[in-house]
Design a protein around this motif. Structure first.
Motif, mmCIF file in Angstrom:
data_model
loop_
_atom_site.group_PDB
_atom_site.id
_atom_site.type_symbol
_atom_site.label_atom_id
_atom_site.label_comp_id
_atom_site.label_asym_id
_atom_site.label_seq_id
_atom_site.Cartn_x
_atom_site.Cartn_y
_atom_site.Cartn_z
ATOM 1 N N MET A 1 0.730 -1.652 -0.415
ATOM 2 C CA MET A 1 -0.137 -0.255 0.319
ATOM 3 C C MET A 1 0.745 1.142 -0.093
ATOM 4 O O MET A 1 2.075 1.260 0.792
ATOM 5 C CB MET A 1 -0.833 0.091 1.025
ATOM 6 N N ILE A 2 0.536 2.189 -0.998
ATOM 7 C CA ILE A 2 1.272 3.016 -0.871
ATOM 8 C C ILE A 2 0.424 4.445 0.216
ATOM 9 O O ILE A 2 -0.511 4.494 0.408
ATOM 10 C CB ILE A 2 1.090 4.186 -2.304
ATOM 11 N N ASP A 3 1.791 4.828 1.443
ATOM 12 C CA ASP A 3 1.272 5.636 2.282
ATOM 13 C C ASP A 3 1.627 7.331 1.497
ATOM 14 O O ASP A 3 2.299 7.754 1.188
ATOM 15 C CB ASP A 3 1.987 5.628 3.156
ATOM 16 N N ALA A 4 -0.297 7.952 1.948
ATOM 17 C CA ALA A 4 -0.063 9.167 1.137
ATOM 18 C C ALA A 4 0.963 9.841 1.976
ATOM 19 O O ALA A 4 0.628 11.277 1.105
ATOM 20 C CB ALA A 4 -1.604 9.577 0.948
ATOM 21 N N ALA A 5 0.708 10.385 3.409
ATOM 22 C CA ALA A 5 1.733 11.227 3.940
ATOM 23 C C ALA A 5 2.805 11.253 3.760
ATOM 24 O O ALA A 5 3.695 11.943 3.410
ATOM 25 C CB ALA A 5 1.135 10.139 5.709
ATOM 26 N N ASP A 6 3.484 9.951 3.391
ATOM 27 C CA ASP A 6 4.829 9.418 2.924
ATOM 28 C C ASP A 6 4.999 9.910 1.621
ATOM 29 O O ASP A 6 5.789 10.913 1.359
ATOM 30 C CB ASP A 6 5.218 7.786 3.016
ATOM 31 N N ALA B 1 -1.737 7.970 -3.976
ATOM 32 C CA ALA B 1 -1.990 6.370 -3.376
ATOM 33 C C ALA B 1 -3.256 5.916 -3.237
ATOM 34 O O ALA B 1 -2.943 4.149 -3.970
ATOM 35 C CB ALA B 1 -1.478 7.301 -1.866
ATOM 36 N N ALA B 2 -3.824 6.581 -3.701
ATOM 37 C CA ALA B 2 -6.164 5.736 -3.820
ATOM 38 C C ALA B 2 -5.839 5.386 -5.093
ATOM 39 O O ALA B 2 -6.138 4.569 -5.384
ATOM 40 C CB ALA B 2 -6.867 7.112 -3.435
ATOM 41 N N ALA B 3 -5.574 5.703 -6.383
ATOM 42 C CA ALA B 3 -5.779 4.717 -8.097
ATOM 43 C C ALA B 3 -4.460 4.115 -7.751
ATOM 44 O O ALA B 3 -4.976 2.752 -8.071
ATOM 45 C CB ALA B 3 -5.006 6.051 -8.708
ATOM 46 N N GLU C 1 -5.749 -3.459 -5.669
ATOM 47 C CA GLU C 1 -6.036 -4.609 -4.744
ATOM 48 C C GLU C 1 -7.371 -4.958 -5.733
ATOM 49 O O GLU C 1 -8.238 -6.329 -5.325
ATOM 50 C CB GLU C 1 -6.829 -3.569 -3.967
ATOM 51 N N THR C 2 -8.518 -3.696 -6.239
ATOM 52 C CA THR C 2 -9.684 -4.070 -7.418
ATOM 53 C C THR C 2 -9.335 -3.905 -8.198
ATOM 54 O O THR C 2 -10.672 -2.819 -8.408
ATOM 55 C CB THR C 2 -11.099 -3.697 -6.219
ATOM 56 N N GLU D 1 -14.278 3.214 -5.855
ATOM 57 C CA GLU D 1 -14.450 1.987 -5.050
ATOM 58 C C GLU D 1 -15.999 2.080 -5.766
ATOM 59 O O GLU D 1 -16.952 1.296 -6.499
ATOM 60 C CB GLU D 1 -14.933 0.880 -3.787
ATOM 61 N N ARG D 2 -16.895 3.253 -5.249
ATOM 62 C CA ARG D 2 -18.267 3.466 -5.559
ATOM 63 C C ARG D 2 -18.700 3.697 -7.218
ATOM 64 O O ARG D 2 -19.718 2.941 -7.525
ATOM 65 C CB ARG D 2 -18.747 4.636 -4.552
ATOM 66 N N TYR D 3 -17.866 4.418 -7.939
ATOM 67 C CA TYR D 3 -17.739 4.769 -9.485
ATOM 68 C C TYR D 3 -17.659 3.691 -9.495
ATOM 69 O O TYR D 3 -18.479 3.222 -10.768
ATOM 70 C CB TYR D 3 -16.515 5.527 -9.359
ATOM 71 N N PHE D 4 -16.976 2.196 -9.296
ATOM 72 C CA PHE D 4 -16.848 1.428 -10.590
ATOM 73 C C PHE D 4 -17.336 -0.015 -9.880
ATOM 74 O O PHE D 4 -17.860 -1.044 -10.082
ATOM 75 C CB PHE D 4 -15.395 0.767 -10.833
ATOM 76 N N GLU D 5 -18.469 0.418 -9.223
ATOM 77 C CA GLU D 5 -19.327 -0.838 -8.212
ATOM 78 C C GLU D 5 -20.263 -1.289 -9.475
ATOM 79 O O GLU D 5 -20.851 -0.700 -10.670
ATOM 80 C CB GLU D 5 -20.649 -0.651 -7.463
#
Length: 378
Positions: free
Chosen positions: A1-6, A110-112, A118-119, A374-378
């Motif tokens: 996982m990517i730490d957005a703060a780092d 990081a989110a992307a 993951e999904t 996640e919601r957008y591509f449900e």
């Protein structure tokens, strides 16, 4: 996982004062390439820009937009920690760009990356990142969008990660922005002696008459989603050091932040018509030069706005207000391409000495962006 703060701290350590890239886009490009994104530099006229897409061209696409350029830090000695140190202490990240907006970029990158790993979605994710938002903005996001159109790239909706919350995470998202236009009004009269005004035409008298007319009555009372249009006289000058001389010319600058009842062209027509009436009445020629920063726009509430709003409410326990306040952002370019909203961090310290952001807030923003994906591509 990517730490957005780092990642935020690493981006701050790139001293990317407009128009310098300083390694920020290289860092992001390498991360995104390693994650399977197709990455392109879309530089124009020396302005650094980055385009990244995961997924097939033409698939249903959600986009994110942001910038890595920052304003100058001023006197570094005034900072508690060096402005490009990315210092992290007691849960706070310090440095120029911590709020505006390397943290927002880090959060959506990081989110992307984590989302597609993951999904993997049945669709595409596009990231557009510029190095020219704090500057002239002629060759930044506008250049990326021009390149996208020429190359058949398309976003179906986009989130701009600018700081959108005044004080508390989750209190506000932007669904539009006021337009901004600056009008420079020049009055050309006839110079003369103050004791013999009949031999002169005072440009200041004509100009102040004109300006008084502009501010006498509000331009409107606002609309459902916008405050009343704001008109501010920001400068009046005639360059005259002598008290006994009627000057030949005078100049005023008027800035108008306008709602969706107006366009820059309609305001220019109104101000020009008023100028013509003053010219006819006084014999002083009034001319107007116009500089348009952006037009007013609104993303109508609907499924996309509701999706973003519901995720923000779920993650922050606050129902964000749908706002059109503030200055301009690169959403003014994206609104011609696809529906666009803005949601990001609390903007309390942007452009200030000791700009800083809580680590927890950056990580929370990453979570919000990942939930939106996640919601957008449900």
């Amino acid at each position: 996982m990517i730490d957005a703060a780092d990642l935020t701290a690493r981006l701050i350590r790139c001293p990317s004062v407009t128009p310098q890239e300083a390694g920020a886009l290289v860092l992001l490009g390498d991360l995104l390439t390693d994650a399977g994104f197709e990455v392109r530099r879309v530089d124009r006229n020396g302005t650094p820009n980055l385009f990244a897409r995961w997924g097939a061209k033409g698939a249903r696409t959600l986009g994110f937009n942001g910038h890595t350029d920052v304003v100058p830090p001023g006197d570094g000695a005034s900072w508690t920690h060096p402005p490009f140190s990315g210092h992290v202490e007691d849960g706070i990240i310090w440095g120029r760009g911590a709020t505006d907006m390397k943290s927002g970029v880090a959060a959506f990158v990081a989110a992307a990356i984590d989302f597609v790993r993951e999904t993997p979605p049945d669709g595409a994710v596009i990231l557009t990142i510029t190095g020219d938002e704090e500057g002239p903005s002629r060759d930044g996001t506008a250049a990326i969008l021009d390149w996208m159109e020429a190359n058949g790239e398309r976003m179906d909706a986009c989130i701009v990660g600018e700081p959108s919350n005044p004080e508390i995470m989750g209190e506000m998202m932007k669904i539009g922005r006021r337009g901004s236009a600056t009008f420079t009004v020049t009055a050309k009269g006839v110079q003369g002696h103050a004791a013999y005004p009949h031999k002169a035409r005072n440009p200041l008298h004509a100009l102040t008459t004109y300006l008084n007319d502009l501010i006498a009555v509000p331009l409107d009372q606002g609309t459902d989603h916008f405050d009343p249009t704001g008109l501010q006289i920001t400068s009046i000058d005639c360059g005259n050091p002598a008290s006994n001389v009627i000057p030949e010319a005078a100049r005023a600058v008027v800035n108008i932040r306008f709602n969706d009842l107006h366009t820059a062209a309609s305001l220019q027509a109104d101000l020009t018509a008023r100028a013509a009436r003053v010219t006819q009445a006084t014999g002083v020629a009034l001319t107007i030069q116009t500089q348009v920063t952006g037009e007013a726009f609104l993303t109508q509430p609907g499924p996309f706005v509701d999706l973003v709003r519901s995720v923000v409410a779920l993650e922050t326990n606050r129902q964000p207000a749908l706002s059109t306040t503030g200055g301009t952002s690169d959403a003014r370019f994206i609104k011609n391409h696809c529906p666009v909203v803005e949601f990001g961090l609390v903007g309390a310290y942007m452009h200030q000495v000791d700009e800083r952001v809580p680590v927890a807030q950056v990580r929370q923003l990453k979570t919000i962006y990942q939930r939106i994906l996640e919601r957008y591509f449900e």
